[in-house]
Design a protein around this motif. Structure first.
Motif, PDB file in Angstrom:
ATOM      1  N   LEU A 215       0.955  -1.173   0.068  1.00 16.61           N
ATOM      2  CA  LEU A 215      -0.108   0.042   0.110  1.00 16.61           C
ATOM      3  C   LEU A 215       0.692   1.304  -0.034  1.00 16.61           C
ATOM      4  N   PHE A 216       0.657   2.269  -0.710  1.00 16.69           N
ATOM      5  CA  PHE A 216       1.279   3.360  -0.748  1.00 16.69           C
ATOM      6  C   PHE A 216       0.372   4.648  -0.599  1.00 16.69           C
ATOM      7  N   VAL A 217       0.505   5.295   0.246  1.00 20.66           N
ATOM      8  CA  VAL A 217      -0.068   6.749   0.531  1.00 20.66           C
ATOM      9  C   VAL A 217       0.534   7.932   0.480  1.00 20.66           C
ATOM     10  N   PRO A 218       0.442   8.810  -0.561  1.00 20.59           N
ATOM     11  CA  PRO A 218       1.091   9.927  -0.771  1.00 20.59           C
ATOM     12  C   PRO A 218       0.808  10.971   0.224  1.00 20.59           C
ATOM     13  N   ALA A 219       1.599  11.816   0.692  1.00 23.43           N
ATOM     14  CA  ALA A 219       1.758  12.802   1.630  1.00 23.43           C
ATOM     15  C   ALA A 219       0.638  13.732   1.406  1.00 23.43           C
ATOM     16  N   GLY A 220      -0.280  14.022   2.440  1.00 29.29           N
ATOM     17  CA  GLY A 220      -1.091  14.857   2.462  1.00 29.29           C
ATOM     18  C   GLY A 220      -2.600  14.453   1.626  1.00 29.29           C
ATOM     19  N   SER A 221      -2.669  13.003   1.418  1.00 29.51           N
ATOM     20  CA  SER A 221      -3.620  12.766   0.838  1.00 29.51           C
ATOM     21  C   SER A 221      -4.604  12.189   2.179  1.00 29.51           C
ATOM     22  N   GLU A 222      -5.871  11.975   1.741  1.00 24.75           N
ATOM     23  CA  GLU A 222      -6.982  11.408   2.816  1.00 24.75           C
ATOM     24  C   GLU A 222      -7.300  10.027   2.220  1.00 24.75           C
ATOM     25  N   LEU A 223      -6.761   9.146   2.835  1.00 20.75           N
ATOM     26  CA  LEU A 223      -7.523   7.733   2.693  1.00 20.75           C
ATOM     27  C   LEU A 223      -8.288   6.972   3.583  1.00 20.75           C
ATOM     28  N   HIS A 224      -9.537   6.966   3.159  1.00 20.30           N
ATOM     29  CA  HIS A 224     -10.589   6.331   4.066  1.00 20.30           C
ATOM     30  C   HIS A 224     -10.548   4.850   3.938  1.00 20.30           C
ATOM     31  N   THR A 225     -10.448   3.999   5.177  1.00 21.75           N
ATOM     32  CA  THR A 225     -10.110   2.694   5.051  1.00 21.75           C
ATOM     33  C   THR A 225     -11.000   2.110   6.150  1.00 21.75           C
ATOM     34  N   ARG A 226     -11.156   0.685   5.917  1.00 24.17           N
ATOM     35  CA  ARG A 226     -11.974  -0.208   6.779  1.00 24.17           C
ATOM     36  C   ARG A 226     -11.185  -1.680   6.769  1.00 24.17           C
ATOM     37  N   TRP A 227     -11.022  -2.331   7.819  1.00 28.29           N
ATOM     38  CA  TRP A 227     -10.640  -3.648   7.929  1.00 28.29           C
ATOM     39  C   TRP A 227     -10.988  -4.430   9.144  1.00 28.29           C
ATOM     40  N   GLY A 228     -10.464  -5.545   9.313  1.00 30.89           N
ATOM     41  CA  GLY A 228     -11.018  -6.437  10.466  1.00 30.89           C
ATOM     42  C   GLY A 228     -10.274  -6.549  11.596  1.00 30.89           C
ATOM     43  N   GLU A 229     -10.640  -7.661  12.301  1.00 30.87           N
ATOM     44  CA  GLU A 229     -10.082  -7.907  13.570  1.00 30.87           C
ATOM     45  C   GLU A 229      -9.025  -8.824  13.388  1.00 30.87           C
ATOM     46  N   GLY A 230      -7.826  -8.750  14.136  1.00 29.03           N
ATOM     47  CA  GLY A 230      -6.742  -9.813  13.891  1.00 29.03           C
ATOM     48  C   GLY A 230      -5.426  -9.164  14.206  1.00 29.03           C
ATOM     49  N   GLU A 231      -4.478  -9.902  13.746  1.00 33.68           N
ATOM     50  CA  GLU A 231      -3.028  -9.449  14.044  1.00 33.68           C
ATOM     51  C   GLU A 231      -2.269  -9.336  12.599  1.00 33.68           C
ATOM     52  N   GLN A 232      -1.397  -8.450  12.552  1.00 37.12           N
ATOM     53  CA  GLN A 232      -0.829  -8.263  11.383  1.00 37.12           C
ATOM     54  C   GLN A 232       0.701  -7.744  11.315  1.00 37.12           C
ATOM     55  N   THR A 233       1.513  -8.070  10.828  1.00 38.14           N
ATOM     56  CA  THR A 233       2.999  -7.446  10.695  1.00 38.14           C
ATOM     57  C   THR A 233       3.294  -6.886   9.386  1.00 38.14           C
TER      58      THR A 233
END
Length: 292
Positions: free
Chosen positions: A83-101
């Motif tokens: 995933l790439f998010v450029p500086a100053g942008s607004e990314l709306h997100t949803r995700w689930g329960e659990g663990e991640q590295t």
């Protein structure tokens, strides 16, 4: 290490816990290994002051999705492992329960200049799922240096990061228009078709089939594909199949011979040989390491 992240400001809430497991900080870029624990369904607006590049080293929990400018009215798209998010942008997100590295990189500009590409709508959409094996491989190598530092780790990480930044720019520039065929390359739509066909379970498509879907001769297809990705089709397909195999091996359910078929290998033996060549481990050793 359990310090506060220097990549971005993480909210302190009972619903999300982040542990920083290691860091390499260099001029213009900070790279960290993060382990997250998410309690309950997650969501929010991510607007980093610096550009942000993230590779999920374990599956993202739930069905992560996001969109620039909102995710209502069907505007949400799936978030990939890179995933790439450029500086100053607004990314709306949803995700689930659990663990991640994850390996998370916060950086100024594009990592090697201070301007970066002008991101069109298509490029922004592509940034939610950066399907560049070169970017993915570079981030994995950086993660390895953070997890197990060795001789001149910072110097090697800096050189590898420069490669990742260049490959990211190439990917975003190529993704600027779905329909445009660039000089010496393929359109993003064509690359997406190739990737989707390769990742389908079962026997992989032939070169002739892929070339026909792109409207090219086999010889011209080979040249255009190498120019667009920097890889041969064989290497690209193998990388995608090994990536898929790793995701499946992290689950307790599928048996190895089923994973071999699902990833397009003729036999479990052929799968084991290819997997060991790519990772240094057999599929069974990889799975056992993930379970402990």
């Amino acid at each position: 290490m359990n310090a506060v992240s220097q990549v971005y400001d993480l909210p302190v809430t009972p619903a999300m816990e982040c542990t920083v497991r290691g860091r390499i900080a260099l001029p213009g870029v900070v790279m960290e290994l993060h382990h997250y624990r998410f309690r309950g369904q997650q969501g929010g607006i991510f607007s980093p002051p610096r550009s942000f590049l993230d590779l999920a080293l374990s599956p993202r929990p739930g069905r992560p999705c996001g969109g620039y400018g909102g995710i209502a009215d069907g505007r949400a798209a799936a978030v990939g492992d890179v995933l790439f998010v450029p500086a100053g942008s607004e990314l709306h997100t949803r995700w689930g329960e659990g663990e991640q590295t994850s390996i998370c990189c916060g950086f100024d500009g594009a990592g090697f200049d201070h301007d970066g590409p002008d991101l069109s709508h298509d490029a922004l959409q592509a940034s939610l799922d950066v399907r560049s094996p070169a970017v993915r491989d570079a981030l994995r190598r950086i993660a390895g240096e953070i997890a197990q530092p060795g001789f001149c780790s910072e110097m090697l990480a800096q050189a590898t990061w420069l490669q990742a930044a260049i490959e990211l720019q190439r990917y975003l520039r190529l993704s600027g228009s779905d329909g445009e065929i660039r000089a010496g390359g393929l359109s993003r739509a064509q690359l997406q078709t190739i990737s989707d066909r390769i990742e389908q379970p079962g026997k992989p498509p032939s070169v002739a089939e892929l070339a026909a879907e792109c409207g090219l001769s086999t010889r011209h297809f080979f040249r255009q594909f190498k120019a667009a990705t920097g890889q041969t089709l064989t290497r690209y397909a193998t990388d995608r199949k090994i990536d898929r195999a790793k995701q499946l091996l992290r689950r307790a359910g599928p048996v190895i011979k089923v994973i071999a078929w699902d990833c397009g290998f003729d036999s479990a033996a052929a799968f084991s040989a290819a997997f060991r060549k790519a990772t240094g481990l057999t599929p069974r050793q990889f799975r056992e390491g993930m379970m402990h």
